[in-house]
Scaffold this motif. Sequence first.
Motif, PDB file in Angstrom:
ATOM      1  N   ILE A 100       0.862  -1.187   0.000  1.00 61.08           N
ATOM      2  CA  ILE A 100       0.000   0.000   0.000  1.00 61.08           C
ATOM      3  C   ILE A 100       0.897   1.236   0.000  1.00 61.08           C
ATOM      4  O   ILE A 100       1.610   1.484   0.983  1.00 61.08           O
ATOM      5  CB  ILE A 100      -0.916   0.024   1.242  1.00 61.08           C
ATOM      6  CG1 ILE A 100      -1.749  -1.252   1.291  1.00 61.08           C
ATOM      7  CG2 ILE A 100      -1.787   1.258   1.252  1.00 61.08           C
ATOM      8  CD1 ILE A 100      -2.557  -1.395   2.562  1.00 61.08           C
ATOM      9  N   PRO A 101       0.908   1.997  -1.096  1.00 66.28           N
ATOM     10  CA  PRO A 101       1.708   3.225  -1.104  1.00 66.28           C
ATOM     11  C   PRO A 101       1.261   4.142   0.042  1.00 66.28           C
ATOM     12  O   PRO A 101       0.057   4.333   0.248  1.00 66.28           O
ATOM     13  CB  PRO A 101       1.391   3.841  -2.471  1.00 66.28           C
ATOM     14  CG  PRO A 101       0.948   2.689  -3.307  1.00 66.28           C
ATOM     15  CD  PRO A 101       0.240   1.763  -2.385  1.00 66.28           C
ATOM     16  N   SER A 103       1.278   7.270   0.406  1.00 65.60           N
ATOM     17  CA  SER A 103       0.529   8.474   0.021  1.00 65.60           C
ATOM     18  C   SER A 103      -0.924   8.151  -0.315  1.00 65.60           C
ATOM     19  O   SER A 103      -1.737   9.049  -0.515  1.00 65.60           O
ATOM     20  CB  SER A 103       1.186   9.131  -1.190  1.00 65.60           C
ATOM     21  OG  SER A 103       1.165   8.246  -2.281  1.00 65.60           O
ATOM     22  N   ARG A 104      -1.260   6.853  -0.414  1.00 67.90           N
ATOM     23  CA  ARG A 104      -2.630   6.473  -0.751  1.00 67.90           C
ATOM     24  C   ARG A 104      -3.502   6.237   0.485  1.00 67.90           C
ATOM     25  O   ARG A 104      -4.704   6.028   0.357  1.00 67.90           O
ATOM     26  CB  ARG A 104      -2.622   5.176  -1.570  1.00 67.90           C
ATOM     27  CG  ARG A 104      -1.988   5.322  -2.921  1.00 67.90           C
ATOM     28  CD  ARG A 104      -2.857   6.200  -3.789  1.00 67.90           C
ATOM     29  NE  ARG A 104      -2.347   6.273  -5.136  1.00 67.90           N
ATOM     30  CZ  ARG A 104      -1.584   7.246  -5.595  1.00 67.90           C
ATOM     31  NH1 ARG A 104      -1.249   8.246  -4.786  1.00 67.90           N
ATOM     32  NH2 ARG A 104      -1.169   7.261  -6.841  1.00 67.90           N
ATOM     33  N   THR A 128      -7.603   2.698   1.874  1.00 66.06           N
ATOM     34  CA  THR A 128      -7.266   3.606   0.777  1.00 66.06           C
ATOM     35  C   THR A 128      -8.583   4.009   0.106  1.00 66.06           C
ATOM     36  O   THR A 128      -9.650   3.672   0.613  1.00 66.06           O
ATOM     37  CB  THR A 128      -6.358   2.925  -0.267  1.00 66.06           C
ATOM     38  OG1 THR A 128      -7.145   1.952  -0.966  1.00 66.06           O
ATOM     39  CG2 THR A 128      -5.163   2.262   0.379  1.00 66.06           C
ATOM     40  N   ALA A 160      -3.479  11.279  -2.679  1.00 64.58           N
ATOM     41  CA  ALA A 160      -4.273  10.051  -2.647  1.00 64.58           C
ATOM     42  C   ALA A 160      -4.561   9.495  -4.035  1.00 64.58           C
ATOM     43  O   ALA A 160      -5.181   8.468  -4.164  1.00 64.58           O
ATOM     44  CB  ALA A 160      -5.576  10.223  -1.885  1.00 64.58           C
ATOM     45  N   GLY A 161      -4.098  10.173  -5.037  1.00 60.25           N
ATOM     46  CA  GLY A 161      -4.202   9.627  -6.387  1.00 60.25           C
ATOM     47  C   GLY A 161      -5.598   9.349  -6.857  1.00 60.25           C
ATOM     48  O   GLY A 161      -5.819   8.395  -7.569  1.00 60.25           O
TER      49      GLY A 161
ATOM     50  N   ASP B 439      -0.434   6.182 -11.712  1.00 57.79           N
ATOM     51  CA  ASP B 439      -0.508   7.105 -10.572  1.00 57.79           C
ATOM     52  C   ASP B 439      -1.903   7.116  -9.927  1.00 57.79           C
ATOM     53  O   ASP B 439      -2.174   7.913  -9.038  1.00 57.79           O
ATOM     54  CB  ASP B 439      -0.075   8.522 -10.966  1.00 57.79           C
ATOM     55  CG  ASP B 439      -0.906   9.083 -12.095  1.00 57.79           C
ATOM     56  OD1 ASP B 439      -1.841   8.399 -12.551  1.00 57.79           O
ATOM     57  OD2 ASP B 439      -0.621  10.220 -12.541  1.00 57.79           O
ATOM     58  N   ARG B 440      -2.805   6.254 -10.388  1.00 58.95           N
ATOM     59  CA  ARG B 440      -4.123   6.115  -9.732  1.00 58.95           C
ATOM     60  C   ARG B 440      -4.208   4.815  -8.924  1.00 58.95           C
ATOM     61  O   ARG B 440      -5.247   4.525  -8.340  1.00 58.95           O
ATOM     62  CB  ARG B 440      -5.243   6.080 -10.777  1.00 58.95           C
ATOM     63  CG  ARG B 440      -5.309   7.264 -11.666  1.00 58.95           C
ATOM     64  CD  ARG B 440      -5.876   8.467 -10.960  1.00 58.95           C
ATOM     65  NE  ARG B 440      -5.160   9.650 -11.390  1.00 58.95           N
ATOM     66  CZ  ARG B 440      -5.275  10.849 -10.854  1.00 58.95           C
ATOM     67  NH1 ARG B 440      -6.060  11.022  -9.833  1.00 58.95           N
ATOM     68  NH2 ARG B 440      -4.600  11.873 -11.298  1.00 58.95           N
ATOM     69  N   GLN B 442      -4.167   2.329  -6.051  1.00 62.81           N
ATOM     70  CA  GLN B 442      -4.298   2.484  -4.596  1.00 62.81           C
ATOM     71  C   GLN B 442      -3.493   1.435  -3.835  1.00 62.81           C
ATOM     72  O   GLN B 442      -2.960   1.716  -2.770  1.00 62.81           O
ATOM     73  CB  GLN B 442      -5.772   2.377  -4.185  1.00 62.81           C
ATOM     74  CG  GLN B 442      -6.651   3.481  -4.748  1.00 62.81           C
ATOM     75  CD  GLN B 442      -6.264   4.845  -4.221  1.00 62.81           C
ATOM     76  OE1 GLN B 442      -5.929   4.997  -3.054  1.00 62.81           O
ATOM     77  NE2 GLN B 442      -6.286   5.852  -5.088  1.00 62.81           N
ATOM     78  N   SER B 443      -3.444   0.238  -4.341  1.00 61.03           N
ATOM     79  CA  SER B 443      -2.624  -0.783  -3.699  1.00 61.03           C
ATOM     80  C   SER B 443      -2.295  -1.883  -4.707  1.00 61.03           C
ATOM     81  O   SER B 443      -2.976  -2.031  -5.721  1.00 61.03           O
ATOM     82  CB  SER B 443      -3.334  -1.382  -2.475  1.00 61.03           C
ATOM     83  OG  SER B 443      -4.488  -2.079  -2.863  1.00 61.03           O
TER      84      SER B 443
END
Lengths: 162, 493
Positions: A100-101, A103-104, A128, A160-161, B439-440, B442-443
């Motif tokens: 899990i990034p 920033s998300r 997220t 959060a993209g 870049d969208r 989430q995981s």
Amino acid sequence: MSDAPMHWQTLPPRARTMFHLASLARFGLFWLPVTAVGTVALASVWAWTYAMALGGLWIAFQLLLALWLPALAWSRWAWLIRERDLMIASGVIFRSVMSIPLSRVQHVDVQQGPLERVFGLARVNIYTASGSGADGVIPGIELADAEALRDRLVRVEGDAGV
Amino acid sequence: MQASESDDLTLEAGAEPIDAGDAEPWRMLHPASLLVNLVPRAWAVVRQLWPFLLVALAGETAGGQSVFDLSFIVFFFLIAVANTVVHFATLRYRVAGGRLEIRSGLLSTNRRVVAPRAVQNIELVRNIFHRAAGLVEVRIETASGEEVEGLLSALTVEEGNRLVAALSRARRAAPQTDVSPVLAHNDLNDLVLFGAAGTRVGAALMALGLLTDWAGLLDPKGQQDLGRQFGVLGMALLFLALLGGAWVFGIVSAVIRHHGFTLSLSGDALVAEEGFFTRRRVELPRHKVQLVDWSEPWIRRLFGFGSMTVESASTRAGVGGTERSLAFVPVIRPDDALHLVGQALPGLDVPMDASVWSRADVRARTRALAIGGLQSVMMWVAAAVMGFGWASALLIVGSVLPVVGAWFDWSAQRWAVSERYVVSRRGFFDRQTTVVARDRIQSVQIVQGPILVQMGLAQIVLRVAGSAVLLPMLDADAAVELANLLSFKAGRS
């Protein structure tokens, strides 16, 4: 799956005991009565001997799982914070490594059920914007570690993209 | 109709600004919203309470029970009326200080502020009541929850356009253009083709099952009469008739839902417009697009087209689960589809040519063939149990299909990763190509079942808002590397 870095955090030994207790409670409160009812129902269409044998086998199987799976599950749970993401490894039969990034991360829940409070442990749920419930779950983590992890995760800023 | 509707709902380039700071007055819904809202709300009451209504209308009229049921329904209907009145009387909105503010409520008041940069899409909907009253419903959605964050149920068309233009300015979107290049348009022939290419066997089987159930309720003599009148040939004809009916229904509903479909580019936004009775207009800012999904089931490929979905991150709770905000192109030819993907995803840097994409790991073919073989064996067992006859012969002949299907499915799987996008293609008969903006994401999840562990394979699941995309199976170590790469990019944005 062999890319395990050196700093994976594992769950404390108390979590294994808690997993065992939870598993045995599930066995005693759910599987035992359900199997008893199922056996009686089967006995109405089969001979008692067959129904009892099948019920006994099923109970033995569930008991084996209740005793064996928690320790294995405990050994497979691990988590790691890297520069840009949180990694969570889990799963006994179906293994999963989730990234899990940071920033998300939208929000983080730290939960304690009655059993977790007894053991001083907590469950961390990481959300997220994917909208499918918690993306990452770490059960049986020390409460202090859970709160530190939560603070670390929500500190990261990002768009959060979405 | 297309031209006039487009004129009505076009974003006006020169619309008068309304975001004049805190001095901007609060605006209210159009008074006709009372009527426009009352009908759907009353219908919602009827829909929720239909069992009571049925009992009330069909039950004993002389007894006290029906009176109670009817008063129960009237009570809820009055609540719907009261809600409508309160909604109209208390809802106020404005675009002030560069943000959308909506306040509502009588006993429990709510004041919502929506930052224009967070807006995922804006939808303008005109059902038949709106059209009769010259109004429009404006839905403004962000990615935050399972509801429409800004719902203004009845504005004049001019006010709706002005609000949308003000929001576009507030989020510093590219200026809207009066002349919008059309990216896709479906005429009546296209929509008939789209409806006709839908498989309706399931619907026909369900209808047949319901009829059979109904026949089971008849008394023995009635069942005998029915059996004499029909027989195997009669049932086959009945099934064909049901299939034909479901097929025609599919065509009609496709035409009604997607009538006059047009997807155009207006400034930086994709604007989709469609609908016969309810006219729907969706505006998706291109920089909010998270994925494009190109679906080509074999039957549509046979007619030379596929369907395409362009999706942003906003989701809301719908009747059948989570609904995503999207622009759906019912009919698109392959060349147009490639052009549209490029338009919907700015800076597309992955070649849209499957021949240069990577294949699934060769071990995945072994696994697929093993599973297909197992299915074949199960069909043989079923055939053996059924004994000699045309059904078991059919099963034995058909048992080759799972293996052949597994081979073709594996051979169709492709994937590619570029600096900005990920492409995944799956399915031979039901081909689906998905392009995801990195870049969208989430995981990223790597999943291995026990067989995959033994074979050294793994599957990557990419999650974006409201959707999950599976990549073809890869070598486990390669999957870890790829997951790291994808997650790194997502975390960097």
